[in-house]
Design a protein around this motif. Structure first.
Motif, short mmCIF file in Angstrom:
data_model
loop_
_atom_site.label_atom_id
_atom_site.label_comp_id
_atom_site.label_asym_id
_atom_site.label_seq_id
_atom_site.Cartn_x
_atom_site.Cartn_y
_atom_site.Cartn_z
N UNK A 21 -2.57 14.02 -3.10
CA UNK A 21 -2.13 12.71 -2.59
C UNK A 21 -3.31 11.77 -2.42
N UNK A 22 -3.11 10.52 -2.86
CA UNK A 22 -4.07 9.44 -2.66
C UNK A 22 -3.32 8.18 -2.24
N UNK A 23 -4.09 7.18 -1.79
CA UNK A 23 -3.52 5.93 -1.28
C UNK A 23 -3.94 4.76 -2.17
N UNK A 24 -2.98 3.88 -2.49
CA UNK A 24 -3.21 2.81 -3.46
C UNK A 24 -2.72 1.46 -2.95
N UNK A 25 -3.51 0.44 -3.25
CA UNK A 25 -3.10 -0.95 -3.07
C UNK A 25 -2.53 -1.44 -4.40
N UNK A 26 -1.34 -2.02 -4.37
CA UNK A 26 -0.79 -2.63 -5.58
C UNK A 26 -1.40 -4.03 -5.71
N UNK A 27 -2.06 -4.29 -6.81
CA UNK A 27 -2.74 -5.55 -7.06
C UNK A 27 -1.89 -6.40 -8.01
N UNK A 28 -2.23 -7.68 -8.20
CA UNK A 28 -1.43 -8.52 -9.10
C UNK A 28 -1.32 -7.98 -10.53
N UNK A 29 -2.33 -7.23 -10.96
CA UNK A 29 -2.30 -6.73 -12.34
C UNK A 29 -2.29 -5.20 -12.45
N UNK A 30 -2.08 -4.51 -11.33
CA UNK A 30 -2.05 -3.05 -11.41
C UNK A 30 -2.19 -2.39 -10.06
N UNK A 31 -3.29 -1.67 -9.87
CA UNK A 31 -3.48 -0.92 -8.62
C UNK A 31 -4.96 -0.75 -8.34
N UNK A 32 -5.25 -0.42 -7.10
CA UNK A 32 -6.62 -0.10 -6.68
C UNK A 32 -6.57 1.14 -5.81
N UNK B 159 0.87 -1.18 0.00
CA UNK B 159 0.00 0.00 0.00
C UNK B 159 0.90 1.22 0.00
N UNK B 160 0.73 2.08 -0.99
CA UNK B 160 1.62 3.22 -1.18
C UNK B 160 0.83 4.49 -1.41
N UNK B 161 1.47 5.62 -1.15
CA UNK B 161 0.89 6.91 -1.49
C UNK B 161 1.53 7.43 -2.78
N UNK B 162 0.77 8.25 -3.49
CA UNK B 162 1.30 8.99 -4.64
C UNK B 162 0.98 10.45 -4.39
N UNK B 163 2.02 11.30 -4.29
CA UNK B 163 1.80 12.69 -3.88
C UNK B 163 2.79 13.66 -4.53
#
Length: 463
Positions: free
Chosen positions: A432-443, A388-392
């Motif tokens: 800034x938002x928060x993302x889960x890295x999924x097997x095929x991309x992100x959520x 789980x990562x942020x992009x900002x």
């Protein structure tokens, strides 16, 4: 707490990773503000919380991977404690909920550690970040506190980072809960801001929402009309027409999982032309970075992609020039973006930062840069499913930094210093938002929150 099996499985994996020696996990103590009985809100050590779920002070856990034993050290409340605090769940009962069946009083820990040392067995512990923890370890090992950090167990650090980096479904659900509260805080900031209110009054509304949701803030709120300073907290400054507000805030759930989001919005009902052009440059950089999120991708490369997008936008408004890739390689963009694109998120806002960025955000083969700007990128490593990562991304017009660079004509082949003077008071803009890295991309995690300039203006115009 999660289910008992969750904590048992976590500790079993830790024992399998650390096969020799003894693991010591120290919980945090209460900390006084200005006299002994006036306490800061208690915050448990995140790694201790991860492996036990026990959110109370004065605890320690010894794990023997070779024998398979686990001993929790802590004290039950006395009647005198209950007079002040009221009845609490007995420690043994709460420990049993985490699968910890052997509980001994705190005073027994000293003898247990002496036995470990006399047997010449390795004692694995984490680097302390609180002075009281360092003092404890210093007493156990008979070492000066200045020598403690160097004795921390790198194998234990790496084993814990490997576990905590990949979030389970139940952890993602808890983080999402925190993000949803954080989104509500951001929406309240945009709805309640107006000329004449102080930054502090606005920040107080947000903290009230975090507390009322059952937790608290995951970090001190950054809410300021001086967003050019990266971590500028709220003050008694009064919002004025023509300004923008940078709000970077996060809620923590009762289990301490964190959210972290940023919006930048006008005090007026609309962005000015200049404010909107800056906002849209940041938004484009954000969109470019998000589209690149996927397992197997170096986050450092995504950071540089975002930097290139910021540089392109700054060229379009006349503040930068030259070849974009050469400009980014030279670090010219760091005049406007002197920090990193994002970080891990979990039980900590900067997840596991106390364990060391060299282990959390980087690897033995990928080292953190020492260059201005890039050295502040907390996460550079290859993304994996479950992170789980942020992009900002952001743009920051810091007069002091502008003056310093201009005086030495630093990277003048890429920066139009003459045109930059008109932007000295442009402040800071971050998304800034928060993302889960999924097997095929992100959520994208959490409830949707307007992110375009037009969407933010719609909220501002409805007040």
């Amino acid at each position: 707490m999660f289910q008992e099996a969750t904590y048992q499985q976590r500790r079993t994996k830790l024992k399998n990773d650390i096969k020799k020696g003894i693991i010591l996990l120290l919980g945090n103590e209460e900390s006084s503000m200005n006299y002994k009985d006036n306490l800061y809100p208690f915050r448990q050590d995140s790694s201790f919380l991860y492996f036990t779920g026990l959110n109370r002070p004065g605890l320690a856990l010894l794990i023997d991977p070779e024998q398979g034993t686990e001993i929790l050290f802590g004290d039950e409340l006395t009647v005198e404690d209950i007079v002040w605090m009221g009845p609490q769940t007995p420690l043994r009962d709460e420990a049993a909920q985490a699968g910890l069946l052997t509980v001994q009083p705190s005073k027994a820990l000293d003898a247990a550690i002496q036995k470990i040392q006399s047997g010449k067995r390795a004692l694995h512990f984490l680097p302390p970040y609180r002075p009281e923890t360092a003092l404890k370890i210093s007493a156990y090992l008979q070492l000066p506190t200045t020598a403690i950090a160097a004795q921390a167990s790198v194998p234990l650090i790496k084993a814990i980072v490997a576990q905590r980096s990949v979030k389970s479904a139940e952890e993602v659900a808890e983080i999402t809960k925190a993000v949803n509260t954080t989104a509500a805080m951001q929406l309240a900031a945009m709805q309640q801001a107006r000329a004449g209110i102080t930054e502090a009054a606005l920040a107080g509304i947000l903290q009230g929402l975090a507390v009322s949701a059952g937790g608290n803030l995951s970090f001190p709120t950054i809410l300021t009309v001086n967003g050019q300073y990266l971590h500028n907290h709220y003050s008694d400054s009064i919002l004025q027409p023509g300004q923008t507000v940078l709000c970077d805030c996060g809620a923590a759930t009762a289990m301490q999982y964190a959210g972290d989001m940023t919006r930048t919005f006008p005090v007026d009902q609309q962005f000015s032309t200049r404010q909107k052009e800056i906002y849209n440059i940041v938004l484009h950089s954000y969109q470019q970075a998000v589209a690149a999120l996927k397992p197997g991708r170096l986050f450092k490369d995504i950071h540089l992609l975002a930097c290139a997008a910021l540089t392109e936008g700054l060229q379009q408004i006349g503040l930068m020039k030259g070849d974009i890739q050469e400009s980014v390689a030279a670090g010219a963009h760091t005049l406007f973006f002197p920090c990193g694109l994002g970080h891990m998120l979990g039980l900590d806002t900067h997840d596991m930062e106390n364990l060391g960025e060299a282990y959390v955000g980087y690897t033995d083969n990928l080292k953190q840069s020492t260059e201005f700007g890039l050295k502040s990128l907390r996460l550079g490593r290859t993304l994996e499913a479950g992170f789980v990562v942020t992009v900002e991304p952001g743009l920051y017009f810091t007069p002091q930094l502008i003056d310093a660079w201009k005086q030495e004509k630093k990277l003048a082949s890429f920066i139009n210093y003459d045109k930059l003077e008109a932007y000295r008071q442009a402040g800071g803009t971050r998304i800034e938002e928060d993302f889960l890295i999924t097997p095929d991309g992100y959520q994208l995690l959490g409830d949707p929150l307007p992110i375009t300039a037009e969407g933010i203006e719609t909220i501002r115009q409805a007040i």
